[in-house]
Motif scaffolding. Sequence first.
Motif, PDB file in Angstrom:
ATOM      1  N   LEU A 100      18.666  -0.014  13.006  1.00  0.00           N
ATOM      2  CA  LEU A 100      19.765   0.937  13.184  1.00  0.00           C
ATOM      3  C   LEU A 100      19.321   2.086  14.076  1.00  0.00           C
ATOM      4  O   LEU A 100      18.143   2.455  14.095  1.00  0.00           O
ATOM      5  CB  LEU A 100      20.252   1.450  11.831  1.00  0.00           C
ATOM      6  N   LEU A 101      20.271   2.615  14.826  1.00  0.00           N
ATOM      7  CA  LEU A 101      20.030   3.800  15.645  1.00  0.00           C
ATOM      8  C   LEU A 101      20.263   5.008  14.759  1.00  0.00           C
ATOM      9  O   LEU A 101      21.397   5.385  14.478  1.00  0.00           O
ATOM     10  CB  LEU A 101      20.956   3.815  16.859  1.00  0.00           C
ATOM     11  N   HIS A 102      19.188   5.598  14.272  1.00  0.00           N
ATOM     12  CA  HIS A 102      19.245   6.645  13.263  1.00  0.00           C
ATOM     13  C   HIS A 102      19.937   7.886  13.807  1.00  0.00           C
ATOM     14  O   HIS A 102      19.563   8.419  14.858  1.00  0.00           O
ATOM     15  CB  HIS A 102      17.831   6.987  12.802  1.00  0.00           C
ATOM     16  N   ALA A 103      20.958   8.352  13.097  1.00  0.00           N
ATOM     17  CA  ALA A 103      21.765   9.470  13.589  1.00  0.00           C
ATOM     18  C   ALA A 103      20.971  10.765  13.666  1.00  0.00           C
ATOM     19  O   ALA A 103      21.154  11.552  14.604  1.00  0.00           O
ATOM     20  CB  ALA A 103      22.992   9.652  12.689  1.00  0.00           C
ATOM     21  N   HIS A 183      27.696   6.992   8.503  1.00  0.00           N
ATOM     22  CA  HIS A 183      27.384   8.286   9.116  1.00  0.00           C
ATOM     23  C   HIS A 183      25.903   8.464   9.421  1.00  0.00           C
ATOM     24  O   HIS A 183      25.516   9.321  10.219  1.00  0.00           O
ATOM     25  CB  HIS A 183      27.844   9.409   8.192  1.00  0.00           C
ATOM     26  N   GLU A 184      25.036   7.645   8.803  1.00  0.00           N
ATOM     27  CA  GLU A 184      23.602   7.784   9.025  1.00  0.00           C
ATOM     28  C   GLU A 184      23.111   7.012  10.240  1.00  0.00           C
ATOM     29  O   GLU A 184      21.971   7.193  10.672  1.00  0.00           O
ATOM     30  CB  GLU A 184      22.828   7.334   7.782  1.00  0.00           C
ATOM     31  N   SER A 185      23.953   6.153  10.793  1.00  0.00           N
ATOM     32  CA  SER A 185      23.531   5.358  11.943  1.00  0.00           C
ATOM     33  C   SER A 185      24.617   5.363  13.008  1.00  0.00           C
ATOM     34  O   SER A 185      25.807   5.289  12.705  1.00  0.00           O
ATOM     35  CB  SER A 185      23.215   3.922  11.511  1.00  0.00           C
ATOM     36  N   ASP A 186      24.177   5.451  14.260  1.00  0.00           N
ATOM     37  CA  ASP A 186      25.110   5.418  15.374  1.00  0.00           C
ATOM     38  C   ASP A 186      25.394   3.996  15.844  1.00  0.00           C
ATOM     39  O   ASP A 186      26.385   3.750  16.539  1.00  0.00           O
ATOM     40  CB  ASP A 186      24.554   6.235  16.546  1.00  0.00           C
ATOM     41  N   ALA A 187      24.524   3.070  15.485  1.00  0.00           N
ATOM     42  CA  ALA A 187      24.711   1.672  15.869  1.00  0.00           C
ATOM     43  C   ALA A 187      23.772   0.808  15.030  1.00  0.00           C
ATOM     44  O   ALA A 187      22.784   1.298  14.475  1.00  0.00           O
ATOM     45  CB  ALA A 187      24.430   1.465  17.355  1.00  0.00           C
ATOM     46  N   LEU A 188      24.103  -0.485  14.932  1.00  0.00           N
ATOM     47  CA  LEU A 188      23.260  -1.462  14.271  1.00  0.00           C
ATOM     48  C   LEU A 188      23.063  -2.638  15.218  1.00  0.00           C
ATOM     49  O   LEU A 188      23.971  -3.001  15.973  1.00  0.00           O
ATOM     50  CB  LEU A 188      23.907  -1.953  12.965  1.00  0.00           C
TER      51      LEU A 188
END
Length: 230
Positions: A100-103, A183-188
Amino acid sequence: MTAERVEPAARSAGATRPRWLSAASAVQRPVHADEPDGLAEAVETVRRFTPQDRMQAQNRRRLLAFAARHPDALHRSCEAGHLTASAWVVDHNAVRGLVLLHAKIGRWLQPGGHADGESSLWAVARREASEETGIDGLEVWSEPVDVDVHLFVNRRDAEPSHMHFDVRYVVRCPPGALPRPNHESDALRWVTPDQLTDADLGLDASTRRLAKYGFGVARAVIGSHQPEDD
């Protein structure tokens, strides 16, 4: 030590046979910061872990030494650092892993989070994986596949930098699972082993190490053990 052959971690005499665990297996046992029993359970998990390389051995020693000095190490109130748990999430046949792209951090990472007093670190890893990927019905291998120690720097909030002592597990998805970011990741993104060094992902050495051992253990045990029923 060498890391050529990856097997499920060795067990101490009398330890429970490792297995896939489901949501029904988790008995949440959060403890107060001044109660030693919960930390003792988490520490015993790390003591039983058999390092597969020098970095894992070093991280294991550092975690055990930190926990010996900080009885509240399971809690965020321990400002110097605290225990966390992460998951290398694989699809049902362990062909791909999920990052995941961590927010907050702005980097591609594995799911994971704070223990927050929960003494069963595998349950923390499973919970965080489910929350951060949006996938239900996850199963977690009951023994860790990696231990990591790193400095956490939150680039978006005023939270002071501190150490994370991270105990890591492999988590398997049900067939046909579809991740949903929150909300915690911008992408997976699903990745295969040969994509772990892609420049556009920029996975650090710690995450690549987790992926290596996570893929190895998952592929070694899938099909040979049945998960507990939900």
